[in-house]
Design a protein around this motif. Structure first.
Motif, PDB file in Angstrom:
ATOM      1  N   LYS A 483      -1.813  -6.896  -9.939  1.00 27.72           N
ATOM      2  CA  LYS A 483      -2.433  -6.900  -8.610  1.00 27.72           C
ATOM      3  C   LYS A 483      -1.869  -8.014  -7.718  1.00 27.72           C
ATOM      4  O   LYS A 483      -2.445  -8.346  -6.686  1.00 27.72           O
ATOM      5  N   GLU A 614       3.157  -2.168  -8.175  1.00 26.63           N
ATOM      6  CA  GLU A 614       3.009  -0.809  -7.677  1.00 26.63           C
ATOM      7  C   GLU A 614       2.213  -0.738  -6.380  1.00 26.63           C
ATOM      8  O   GLU A 614       2.420   0.165  -5.569  1.00 26.63           O
ATOM      9  N   ASP A 615       1.280  -1.666  -6.184  1.00 28.04           N
ATOM     10  CA  ASP A 615       0.471  -1.626  -4.959  1.00 28.04           C
ATOM     11  C   ASP A 615       1.145  -2.344  -3.788  1.00 28.04           C
ATOM     12  O   ASP A 615       0.535  -2.570  -2.744  1.00 28.04           O
TER      13      ASP A 615
END
Length: 708
Positions: A483, A614-615
């Motif tokens: 994250k 990925e975010d």
């Protein structure tokens, strides 16, 4: 004036007085020099001079008592009073002769530092600043003695008056500080400040500490000039009294002296308005009192008004810390310093904290918040097990003040969690303090007690766990990093598989090279090939190190393949030479031979990693392949640099624009080392031979003149 100077100079060395003065001072100097410098190995003569300055209380009255009083008693002064020479030249000629006598032992002491430099690292700047202060202090004492000698025709009274005046000047710091700090009335405080004008010692102590202060030099010079002017007025009054003009000249004498006092006070007070950076200079080897470039950069960008309340009476307390505060205030118009007397306003601290800070502490107040800097944190201490006493080892005044300023002006205070529960190496106090000085909240987090790493975590520290993570713990860490979390990761030398912990390194495409690095290039290690001084790459995180070194003993290599990991960017920070190898089977610390299974270098010891998740966020990490890198023992080998690197990493992980953690400045220096035979020879020469030669010369000259 030259004729008077020559006459006086010859009189001191044609009699026994001058030789005795020189011999006594050389004996005391030699004795303390042998004890402090030759035996104890102190790397400066400041300690010697501070210890022997008390001898002036006795020796200078003996030297000056006859200068004017005996001539007045024998009526020989009338020849001078009626001579076609100005009174000022008479006084100056006599005074310069006295100063020349004092210069003889001072010059001898000035030669010794060149000898001491052969024994190791020596603080030359501090030593000569102290020697200057010693000589100026002595010159002021001579001027006082000369003035008091002009007031009486009794040699004994002149000596007693001089002794009393010099003794009061010696103990005046204690008296004025006592009145200033304990007095509650404005009158008592004012008296304390007035008495501090007669403090002859504090300025010498300032110069002896390696802090060359223009105010100290000007104080001595103006005080000497005032004492000589008063001496001239005393003689002038007697000169015209003989001529029958006593009343008129008496009024002129008093008026002139008052004007001279006012002028002296004005010159010294005027120096208070000169910025500290132009009036004071740090002569210490490790720049104890000068502000670092990092501090100046931070202060120049300060845009918020901050008030620093000092819980002490102005002019009292720690002079070195006060100078640091003045230099900080000089760097920014947004900083105001106010002194609050604990005696007059004992409850002031209650507006900011429940716990009463110690005297000399700071309360730093900004527009957003306030904080307390306790005086107990300004210096660091270590136990000396040879004496079982704590020794002052470091000065952290600048670091504590800058950290407090950053804390009260920053928008948000980030949180960094140190992961625990796996036998992690606990951060030592100096590294934990560095985190706090970066204005980062630092907490230990047990992963088994939480479902995930808290959202407020700006970064995490994984510091050399000795047991493997559980699969669940490793997944919590990886989930945080995915994250966009940040991390400082230090693998361990622990035996056994660390499968789950290594999965965290795998997240960044990093693996540990088996074994321990052995460096074969002599430029990259210290004494032992396992004690590495790796090459430091140029990067934002290493900028605070400048051209310094980082000590990385018993390190592991880190392996990664940047070409196969498009989403990861690697920046090597610490690297070995190409001749280094990783020894996979170490039998003992003296085994440096390369074996058949050892792995060839070069190696990366520390790497900065940025991984796109990925975010769309960026996970930022520093991986260090040596668990000893961030320890006090390693930092001692490259004083302050290991701590600087650690602080810079924390600053970047905490997303600070620049690092504001100023490392503690060491007060200790390696002792000088001399052979026992050398120390014995120097002791005999300085304590016995040289003083005895002076006494013998003086005695021979005195006896010859008596026989004539």
């Amino acid at each position: 004036m030259l004729a008077i100077y020559k006459r006086e100079w010859k009189s001191y060395f044609y009699s026994f007085t001058g030789w005795l003065f020189v011999a006594v001072n050389l004996f005391v100097m030699g004795l303390y020099f042998v004890v402090y410098n030759m035996l104890a190995g102190y790397p400066t003569i400041a300690y010697v001079l501070q210890s022997i300055v008390f001898t002036f209380i006795v020796t200078i009255p003996i030297l000056t008592m006859r200068t004017l009083s005996e001539e007045r008693k024998n009526k020989t002064d009338q020849l001078i009073l009626t001579a076609p020479v100005s009174v000022g030249k008479i006084v100056l000629g006599k005074y310069l002769a006295l100063a020349s006598v004092l210069f003889v032992p001072t010059a001898f002491m000035g030669i010794l530092p060149f000898f001491l430099m052969q024994g190791g690292e020596f603080q030359l700047g501090v030593s000569y600043a102290s020697l200057l202060g010693f000589f100026l202090y002595g010159c002021l004492a001579l001027a006082v003695g000369l003035f008091l000698s002009s007031l009486t025709e009794s040699v004994v009274i002149a000596a007693v008056l001089s002794f009393g005046a010099l003794f009061l000047g010696y103990i005046m710091p204690g008296i004025s500080n006592l009145l200033t700090t304990t007095g509650t009335s404005a009158v008592t405080t004012a008296i304390g400040k007035v008495l501090s004008c007669f403090d002859m010692v504090s300025r010498f102590d300032t110069l002896s500490s390696g802090y060359f202060e223009l105010e100290a030099v000007v104080y001595y010079l103006t005080a000497i000039a005032l004492a000589l002017f008063c001496t001239a007025q005393s003689i002038q009054k007697r000169r015209y009294h003989i001529a029958g003009g006593g009343l008129k000249v008496g009024a002129y004498s008093v008026t002139g002296i008052l004007l001279a006092i006012v002028l002296t006070a004005a010159v010294n007070l005027g120096l208070n308005y000169v910025p500290e950076q132009y009036s004071s200079f740090d002569l210490t080897e490790n720049r104890l009192y000068a502000l670092t470039d990092a501090t100046k950069t931070f202060l120049s960008g300060l845009s918020e008004d901050v008030t620093i309340y000092v819980l002490a009476e102005e002019g009292a307390g720690d002079a070195d810390f006060s100078k640091t505060l003045e230099r900080v205030a000089d760097q920014s118009a947004h900083i105001k310093i106010k002194y609050v007397s604990p005696a007059k306003n004992p409850n002031f601290y209650q507006n900011y904290t429940d716990e009463q800070p110690s005297t000399g502490s700071l309360i730093v107040e900004g527009e957003k918040r306030s904080t307390v800097v306790d005086y107990g944190n300004i210096y660091t201490y270590e136990m000396d097990y040879s004496t079982y006493r704590y020794q002052t080892t470091g000065y952290d005044g600048e670091g504590q003040v800058v950290s407090a300023l950053a804390y009260v002006t920053t928008e948000d205070v980030p949180v960094v969690y140190a992961i625990g529960g796996h036998g992690e190496l606990e951060l030592e106090e100096m590294f934990a303090d560095t985190i706090m000085k970066e204005n980062v909240s630092y907490e230990t987090l047990m992963l088994y007690s939480v479902d995930k790493i808290p959202e407020d975590a700006q970064g995490i520290i994984l510091n050399a766990p000795t047991s493997d993570y559980s699969k669940d713990d490793a997944e919590k860490v990886i989930a945080y990093l995915q994250k966009g979390g940040n991390a400082l990761i230090v693998p361990t030398m622990a035996e056994g598989e660390m499968t789950n912990f290594k999965s965290i390194l795998d997240f960044y495409g990093i693996t540990e090279v088996e074994g321990t690095i052995v460096e074969q290039d002599r430029n990259y290690y210290y004494q032992n090939p396992y004690y590495l001084f790796p090459e430091i790459a140029s990067a934002e995180v290493t900028a605070p190190l400048a051209d310094g070194l980082v000590f990385a003993p018993f390190s592991k290599g880190l392996s990664y393949d940047e070409e196969t990991m498009d989403e990861i960017h690697y920046t090597p920070l610490l690297t070995t030479s190409s001749s280094a190898f990783s020894k996979t089977d170490i039998t003992d610390n003296s085994d440096f031979e390369k074996g058949a299974n050892d792995i060839d270098g070069p190696f990366t010891i520390s790497v900065e990693v940025e991984k796109s998740t990925e975010d769309g966020s960026i996970s930022h990490a520093f991986v260090v392949g040596g668990e000893s890198l961030f320890t006090s023992l390693a930092d001692e080998m490259a004083p302050g640099n290991n701590v600087k690197l650690f602080g810079s990493m924390i600053s970047i992980l905490a997303d600070h624009e620049s690092s504001v953690a100023i490392p503690v400045k060491s007060l200790s220096m390696p002792n000088l080392v001399f052979k026992a035979q050398t120390a014995y020879i120097v002791a005999v020469l300085c304590v016995i031979v040289v003083p005895l030669v002076c006494l013998t010369a003086g005695l021979v000259i005195w006896l010859r003149r008596r026989r004539r």
